[in-house]
Design an enzyme around this catalytic site. Structure first.
Site, PDB file in Angstrom:
ATOM      1  N   ARG A   1       2.638  -9.839   6.346  1.00  0.00           N
ATOM      2  CA  ARG A   1       4.227  -9.553   6.676  1.00  0.00           C
ATOM      3  C   ARG A   1       4.159  -9.023   8.205  1.00  0.00           C
ATOM      4  O   ARG A   1       5.139  -8.748   8.786  1.00  0.00           O
ATOM      5  CB  ARG A   1       5.024  -8.718   5.686  1.00  0.00           C
ATOM      6  CG  ARG A   1       5.399  -9.830   4.707  1.00  0.00           C
ATOM      7  CD  ARG A   1       5.646  -9.013   3.572  1.00  0.00           C
ATOM      8  NE  ARG A   1       5.146  -9.646   2.121  1.00  0.00           N
ATOM      9  CZ  ARG A   1       5.584  -9.209   1.001  1.00  0.00           C
ATOM     10  NH1 ARG A   1       6.455  -8.359   0.911  1.00  0.00           N
ATOM     11  NH2 ARG A   1       4.999  -9.881   0.098  1.00  0.00           N
TER      12      ARG A   1
ATOM     13  N   HIS B   1      -3.398 -15.107   8.278  1.00  0.00           N
ATOM     14  CA  HIS B   1      -3.107 -13.883   8.403  1.00  0.00           C
ATOM     15  C   HIS B   1      -4.264 -12.877   8.651  1.00  0.00           C
ATOM     16  O   HIS B   1      -3.911 -11.626   8.734  1.00  0.00           O
ATOM     17  CB  HIS B   1      -2.362 -13.513   7.082  1.00  0.00           C
ATOM     18  CG  HIS B   1      -1.252 -14.380   6.908  1.00  0.00           C
ATOM     19  ND1 HIS B   1      -0.353 -14.675   7.659  1.00  0.00           N
ATOM     20  CD2 HIS B   1      -0.940 -15.125   5.762  1.00  0.00           C
ATOM     21  CE1 HIS B   1       0.826 -15.717   7.209  1.00  0.00           C
ATOM     22  NE2 HIS B   1       0.149 -15.747   5.855  1.00  0.00           N
TER      23      HIS B   1
ATOM     24  N   PRO C   1       0.818  -1.201  -0.039  1.00  0.00           N
ATOM     25  CA  PRO C   1       0.101   0.133  -0.026  1.00  0.00           C
ATOM     26  C   PRO C   1       0.855   1.266   0.093  1.00  0.00           C
ATOM     27  O   PRO C   1       1.571   1.171   0.887  1.00  0.00           O
ATOM     28  CB  PRO C   1      -0.887  -0.256   1.311  1.00  0.00           C
ATOM     29  CG  PRO C   1      -0.490  -1.472   1.644  1.00  0.00           C
ATOM     30  CD  PRO C   1       0.589  -2.050   1.180  1.00  0.00           C
ATOM     31  N   GLU C   2       0.628   2.018  -0.972  1.00  0.00           N
ATOM     32  CA  GLU C   2       1.003   3.498  -1.090  1.00  0.00           C
ATOM     33  C   GLU C   2      -0.004   4.337  -0.641  1.00  0.00           C
ATOM     34  O   GLU C   2      -1.059   4.051  -0.335  1.00  0.00           O
ATOM     35  CB  GLU C   2       1.846   3.712  -2.156  1.00  0.00           C
ATOM     36  CG  GLU C   2       2.996   2.792  -2.549  1.00  0.00           C
ATOM     37  CD  GLU C   2       4.322   3.370  -2.965  1.00  0.00           C
ATOM     38  OE1 GLU C   2       4.402   4.650  -2.696  1.00  0.00           O
ATOM     39  OE2 GLU C   2       4.976   2.912  -3.834  1.00  0.00           O
TER      40      GLU C   2
END
Length: 277
Positions: A107, A89, A2-3
């Site tokens: 992550r 996750h 994500p930006e």
DNA sequence: CGAAACTCCTGAGCGC
DNA sequence: TGCGCTCAGGAGTTTC
């Protein structure tokens, strides 16, 4: 990964949750970038009053408390039926009405933290201007670039200079501006700063309009993927022919990350002639 | 103080 | 089919 456009897309996709009240909270994996607050249960009974964004942080303002959230590299929020099964996750779930908001992050570079009662947080204290605001302008960027000899790409990705410009957008903006990513920042001209600001603004706005890019597995809260990746000119194209001149795109490492560029469209600055570019 | 290295983490891709 | 390896990378923290 994500930006800013992905974070903004996420924010907008979660707006249907406004005015809903948290009925239940469940944390299955508290170990994110920093531990999830042990007293997250405080949210129970609180109503979501606003959902804001600062840089790549989301700020969920509830009746009493404000949650500061970051998606890290692989984080995403999904809105699912309240009884939907957890996926691998999925780390945190908030039940609001008939739906659950699930935080998913393979992550685990993201975070969920309380802000202070006034909404402030140390993580927000030293951020530069928003790239799409009037606070980000050519003269300001030029002044920042003049102060350092670091590679221009590293400076564009420095959150104290401008927020929300990560590897993808720094790479793309430098390609569009025809500037080699390793150019020492203090050698960027005022005219180039002008062009950089224009391209950063345009590329980010376009990505937001398109729903965010999707380089790995970005999905918004409805599970929709973005499709900005179709218009990438340099990022992730190492070895492939430049879309403008057919010269193979090259990469080098700056600040521990890959930097793709076209050696012909983004020639090294004349002072870099003897360096290994 | 500035600049660069280090750190967290898992999945993808690759060679064998 | 599976093992071991390398890489990716946002951004705060540590080190020089």
């Amino acid at each position: 990964m994500p930006e800013l456009p992905e974070v903004e897309t996420t924010r907008r996709s979660l707006l249907p949750l406004l005015d809903r009240t948290v009925q239940a909270i469940e944390v299955r994996q508290p170990r994110l970038r920093w531990p999830v607050p042990e007293d997250l249960q405080r949210l129970q009974g609180q109503t979501l009053q606003a959902l804001d964004r600062r840089a790549k942080y989301l700020l969920a303002r509830f009746g009493q408390d404000t949650l500061l959230m970051h998606l890290g590299m692989s984080g995403s929020f999904r809105l699912v039926p309240a009884d939907a099964p957890w996926r691998k996750h999925d780390h945190v779930s908030l039940t609001l009405g008939e739906q659950a908001l699930r935080y998913h992050d393979p992550r685990r570079f993201g975070c969920l933290l309380w802000t202070a009662s006034d909404g402030s947080h140390p993580l927000l204290d030293h951020l530069g201007p928003e790239p799409l605001s009037a606070g980000f302008h050519p003269e300001g960027l030029y002044q920042q670039l003049q102060r350092t000899r670091r590679a221009v790409k590293v400076v564009l990705m420095d959150n104290a200079v401008v927020v929300g410009v990560g590897n993808i957008y720094a790479t793309e903006a430098l390609f569009q501006a025809g500037i080699h990513p390793a150019t020492p920042a203090h050698l960027i001209t005022r005219a180039q700063a002008d062009v950089l600001v224009q391209h950063i603004r345009r590329i980010l706005q376009q990505a937001i309009d398109l729903g965010g890019s999707t380089l790995r597995d970005f999905v918004d809260a409805q599970g929709e993927t973005g499709y900005f990746q179709q218009t990438l000119w340099a990022y992730g194209r190492a070895g492939e022919p430049c879309r403008q001149c057919q010269t193979p795109v090259q990469t080098l490492r700056l600040g521990q990350r890959a930097s793709a560029f076209c050696p012909k469209c983004q020639p090294p600055h004349k002072t870099m002639a003897n360096a290994a570019f």
